[in-house]
Design a protein around this motif. Structure first.
Motif, PDB file in Angstrom:
ATOM      1  N   SER A   1       0.609  -1.255   0.232  1.00  0.00           N
ATOM      2  CA  SER A   1      -0.106  -0.343   0.256  1.00  0.00           C
ATOM      3  C   SER A   1       0.862   1.708  -0.300  1.00  0.00           C
ATOM      4  O   SER A   1       1.775   1.108   0.872  1.00  0.00           O
ATOM      5  N   ILE A   2       0.190   2.265  -0.326  1.00  0.00           N
ATOM      6  CA  ILE A   2       0.889   3.075  -0.588  1.00  0.00           C
ATOM      7  C   ILE A   2       0.371   3.975   0.683  1.00  0.00           C
ATOM      8  O   ILE A   2      -0.285   4.456   1.211  1.00  0.00           O
ATOM      9  N   ARG A   3       2.205   4.874   1.421  1.00  0.00           N
ATOM     10  CA  ARG A   3       1.657   5.521   2.729  1.00  0.00           C
ATOM     11  C   ARG A   3       2.248   6.908   2.939  1.00  0.00           C
ATOM     12  O   ARG A   3       3.459   6.840   2.746  1.00  0.00           O
ATOM     13  N   LEU A   4       1.063   8.238   3.120  1.00  0.00           N
ATOM     14  CA  LEU A   4       1.721   9.274   2.516  1.00  0.00           C
ATOM     15  C   LEU A   4       2.768   9.557   3.658  1.00  0.00           C
ATOM     16  O   LEU A   4       2.057   9.453   4.743  1.00  0.00           O
ATOM     17  N   PRO A   5       3.596  10.147   3.683  1.00  0.00           N
ATOM     18  CA  PRO A   5       4.128  10.673   4.237  1.00  0.00           C
ATOM     19  C   PRO A   5       3.720  11.823   5.260  1.00  0.00           C
ATOM     20  O   PRO A   5       2.953  12.669   5.099  1.00  0.00           O
ATOM     21  N   GLU A   6       3.904  11.954   6.810  1.00  0.00           N
ATOM     22  CA  GLU A   6       3.394  12.367   7.717  1.00  0.00           C
ATOM     23  C   GLU A   6       3.530  14.482   7.411  1.00  0.00           C
ATOM     24  O   GLU A   6       2.806  14.922   7.778  1.00  0.00           O
ATOM     25  N   TYR A   7       4.562  14.498   6.710  1.00  0.00           N
ATOM     26  CA  TYR A   7       5.426  15.186   6.599  1.00  0.00           C
ATOM     27  C   TYR A   7       4.626  16.822   5.439  1.00  0.00           C
ATOM     28  O   TYR A   7       4.717  17.354   5.029  1.00  0.00           O
ATOM     29  N   SER A   8       3.854  15.803   4.732  1.00  0.00           N
ATOM     30  CA  SER A   8       2.995  16.883   3.848  1.00  0.00           C
ATOM     31  C   SER A   8       1.465  16.262   3.174  1.00  0.00           C
ATOM     32  O   SER A   8       1.143  15.220   4.337  1.00  0.00           O
ATOM     33  N   SER A   9       1.170  17.099   3.387  1.00  0.00           N
ATOM     34  CA  SER A   9      -0.764  17.560   3.079  1.00  0.00           C
ATOM     35  C   SER A   9      -1.262  17.305   1.854  1.00  0.00           C
ATOM     36  O   SER A   9      -2.516  17.078   1.945  1.00  0.00           O
ATOM     37  N   ASP A  10       0.217  17.116   1.585  1.00  0.00           N
ATOM     38  CA  ASP A  10      -0.856  17.375  -0.390  1.00  0.00           C
ATOM     39  C   ASP A  10      -0.052  16.088  -1.076  1.00  0.00           C
ATOM     40  O   ASP A  10       0.841  17.258  -1.930  1.00  0.00           O
ATOM     41  N   VAL A  11       0.302  15.126  -1.558  1.00  0.00           N
ATOM     42  CA  VAL A  11       0.886  14.588  -2.240  1.00  0.00           C
ATOM     43  C   VAL A  11       0.086  14.088  -2.936  1.00  0.00           C
ATOM     44  O   VAL A  11      -0.844  14.342  -3.368  1.00  0.00           O
ATOM     45  N   HIS A  12       0.612  14.828  -4.641  1.00  0.00           N
ATOM     46  CA  HIS A  12      -0.399  14.039  -5.484  1.00  0.00           C
ATOM     47  C   HIS A  12       0.253  12.892  -6.392  1.00  0.00           C
ATOM     48  O   HIS A  12       1.049  12.126  -6.112  1.00  0.00           O
ATOM     49  N   HIS A  13      -0.311  12.202  -7.213  1.00  0.00           N
ATOM     50  CA  HIS A  13      -0.264  11.398  -8.221  1.00  0.00           C
ATOM     51  C   HIS A  13       0.122  11.705  -9.709  1.00  0.00           C
ATOM     52  O   HIS A  13      -0.332  12.076  -9.506  1.00  0.00           O
ATOM     53  N   GLU A  14       1.370  10.725  -9.891  1.00  0.00           N
ATOM     54  CA  GLU A  14       1.469  11.357 -11.646  1.00  0.00           C
ATOM     55  C   GLU A  14       1.876   9.877 -11.868  1.00  0.00           C
ATOM     56  O   GLU A  14       2.873   9.580 -11.983  1.00  0.00           O
TER      57      GLU A  14
ATOM     58  N   ARG B   1       3.449  17.975  -2.957  1.00  0.00           N
ATOM     59  CA  ARG B   1       3.757  19.181  -3.713  1.00  0.00           C
ATOM     60  C   ARG B   1       3.792  19.825  -2.993  1.00  0.00           C
ATOM     61  O   ARG B   1       4.148  21.084  -3.473  1.00  0.00           O
ATOM     62  N   ASP B   2       3.211  20.045  -1.475  1.00  0.00           N
ATOM     63  CA  ASP B   2       3.810  21.100  -0.754  1.00  0.00           C
ATOM     64  C   ASP B   2       4.822  21.678  -0.114  1.00  0.00           C
ATOM     65  O   ASP B   2       6.178  22.429   0.103  1.00  0.00           O
ATOM     66  N   ILE B   3       5.731  20.242  -0.294  1.00  0.00           N
ATOM     67  CA  ILE B   3       7.113  19.837   0.250  1.00  0.00           C
ATOM     68  C   ILE B   3       7.905  21.050  -0.851  1.00  0.00           C
ATOM     69  O   ILE B   3       8.927  21.761  -0.621  1.00  0.00           O
ATOM     70  N   GLN B   4       7.540  20.439  -2.076  1.00  0.00           N
ATOM     71  CA  GLN B   4       8.306  20.511  -3.322  1.00  0.00           C
ATOM     72  C   GLN B   4       8.298  22.302  -3.359  1.00  0.00           C
ATOM     73  O   GLN B   4       9.147  22.808  -4.177  1.00  0.00           O
ATOM     74  N   SER B   5       6.786  23.004  -3.304  1.00  0.00           N
ATOM     75  CA  SER B   5       6.492  23.758  -3.960  1.00  0.00           C
ATOM     76  C   SER B   5       7.250  24.944  -3.087  1.00  0.00           C
ATOM     77  O   SER B   5       8.205  25.744  -3.108  1.00  0.00           O
ATOM     78  N   GLU B   6       7.563  25.016  -1.630  1.00  0.00           N
ATOM     79  CA  GLU B   6       8.883  25.157  -0.265  1.00  0.00           C
ATOM     80  C   GLU B   6       9.526  24.790  -1.223  1.00  0.00           C
ATOM     81  O   GLU B   6      10.606  26.141  -0.918  1.00  0.00           O
ATOM     82  N   ALA B   7      10.753  24.053  -1.311  1.00  0.00           N
ATOM     83  CA  ALA B   7      12.004  23.715  -2.093  1.00  0.00           C
ATOM     84  C   ALA B   7      12.162  24.352  -3.259  1.00  0.00           C
ATOM     85  O   ALA B   7      13.408  25.592  -3.181  1.00  0.00           O
ATOM     86  N   LYS B   8      11.744  24.879  -4.308  1.00  0.00           N
ATOM     87  CA  LYS B   8      11.674  25.902  -5.004  1.00  0.00           C
ATOM     88  C   LYS B   8      11.456  27.283  -4.820  1.00  0.00           C
ATOM     89  O   LYS B   8      12.510  27.563  -5.127  1.00  0.00           O
TER      90      LYS B   8
ATOM     91  N   PRO C   1       1.056  13.235 -17.838  1.00  0.00           N
ATOM     92  CA  PRO C   1       0.249  13.939 -18.325  1.00  0.00           C
ATOM     93  C   PRO C   1      -0.294  14.932 -17.737  1.00  0.00           C
ATOM     94  O   PRO C   1      -0.416  14.647 -16.790  1.00  0.00           O
ATOM     95  N   GLU C   2      -1.340  15.868 -18.170  1.00  0.00           N
ATOM     96  CA  GLU C   2      -1.691  17.110 -17.039  1.00  0.00           C
ATOM     97  C   GLU C   2      -3.554  15.796 -16.248  1.00  0.00           C
ATOM     98  O   GLU C   2      -3.147  14.746 -16.876  1.00  0.00           O
ATOM     99  N   GLY C   3      -3.469  16.184 -15.135  1.00  0.00           N
ATOM    100  CA  GLY C   3      -4.071  15.982 -14.310  1.00  0.00           C
ATOM    101  C   GLY C   3      -4.001  14.941 -13.394  1.00  0.00           C
ATOM    102  O   GLY C   3      -4.522  14.869 -13.081  1.00  0.00           O
ATOM    103  N   VAL C   4      -2.898  16.060 -12.818  1.00  0.00           N
ATOM    104  CA  VAL C   4      -2.516  14.982 -11.138  1.00  0.00           C
ATOM    105  C   VAL C   4      -2.914  16.001 -10.100  1.00  0.00           C
ATOM    106  O   VAL C   4      -4.169  16.720 -10.982  1.00  0.00           O
ATOM    107  N   ALA C   5      -3.686  14.888  -9.208  1.00  0.00           N
ATOM    108  CA  ALA C   5      -3.809  15.392  -7.613  1.00  0.00           C
ATOM    109  C   ALA C   5      -3.953  15.134  -6.803  1.00  0.00           C
ATOM    110  O   ALA C   5      -3.347  14.317  -6.768  1.00  0.00           O
ATOM    111  N   ARG C   6      -4.620  15.340  -5.630  1.00  0.00           N
ATOM    112  CA  ARG C   6      -4.083  15.443  -4.418  1.00  0.00           C
ATOM    113  C   ARG C   6      -4.340  13.618  -4.323  1.00  0.00           C
ATOM    114  O   ARG C   6      -5.535  13.665  -4.110  1.00  0.00           O
ATOM    115  N   MET C   7      -3.852  13.083  -3.842  1.00  0.00           N
ATOM    116  CA  MET C   7      -4.612  11.817  -2.868  1.00  0.00           C
ATOM    117  C   MET C   7      -5.364  11.589  -1.792  1.00  0.00           C
ATOM    118  O   MET C   7      -4.794  12.423  -1.130  1.00  0.00           O
TER     119      MET C   7
END
Length: 216
Positions: A54-67, A102-109, A189-195
């Motif tokens: 199973s996919i386990r979302l990291p505790e430090y993020s509230s916005d993990v996207h599928h790609e 995505r939230d962690i990536q945006s902050e890093a960028k 492709p387009e259509g990425v979104a939060r899980m």
């Protein structure tokens, strides 16, 4: 040992190369420019996740996207591979998920920091069983879908890549060198979104295979 399956055969994985912004519509949906050469980032092999986990979302993020992405397995490494010979170095093709905090990536960028924490967490590189390359006449004609809880979220057409797989292989071999067992995530492709916890993700690489994961 980190591995993927080519049919029934386990293959040890070397590097995991990922290509960003390789579909114009996806770059546009995140308001990113397209690049004049492949945008490459890496994932550690500890990020690999097979279909039985199973996919386990990291505790430090509230916005993990599928790609959702076409994935290629390198069977024969090399350096300075010409584009016209590049596809002969592929051992197999599969479907996978490049998961992104995505939230962690945006902050890093924003800070000018690397994206590793956003892209390389445990389970962030989901990969199906792979089909032999001999079963694919032209990878640029492949299409794929991602459904979340039965609803279509992403549809990919490899023919719309900004950099073809042959171009990716040639570029990676020139800049980094490729090794037997390397994986290439070829872009989403387009259509990425939060899980969300409980989501059921169903992936299909048309004519070859399907795979599924559940978010814990």
């Amino acid at each position: 040992m980190a591995s993927v399956k080519l049919g029934l055969q386990p293959i040890r994985v070397g590097n995991i190369f990922c290509i960003g912004r390789n579909y114009a519509a996806h770059a546009a949906e995140l308001r990113n420019p397209v690049e004049n050469e492949p945008l490459v980032f890496l994932k550690p092999t500890s990020a690999l996740l097979d279909e039985f986990s199973s996919i386990r979302l990291p505790e430090y993020s509230s916005d993990v996207h599928h790609e959702c992405e076409l994935v290629a397995l390198i069977g024969k490494g090399g350096s300075d591979i010409a584009p016209e010979r590049a596809l002969s170095h592929v051992a197999g093709y599969g479907i996978g998920l490049d998961l992104t905090a995505r939230d962690i990536q945006s902050e890093a960028k924003r800070k000018g920091h690397p994206w590793t924490k956003a892209k390389g967490f445990r389970g962030a590189a989901c990969v199906s069983t792979l089909a032999p390359a001999a079963s694919v006449a032209d990878p640029q004609r492949l299409t794929f879908d991602l459904r979340v809880n039965g609803q279509l979220r992403q549809h990919g057409d490899a023919g719309l890549m900004l950099f073809s797989l042959a171009e990716q292989i040639s570029y990676l071999s020139r800049v980094y060198g490729l090794s037997d067992g390397d994986l290439i995530f070829t872009g989403t492709p387009e259509g990425v979104a939060r899980m969300e916890s409980g989501d059921e993700l169903e992936l299909e690489l048309h004519g070859l295979m399907s795979a599924s994961w559940r978010v814990a």
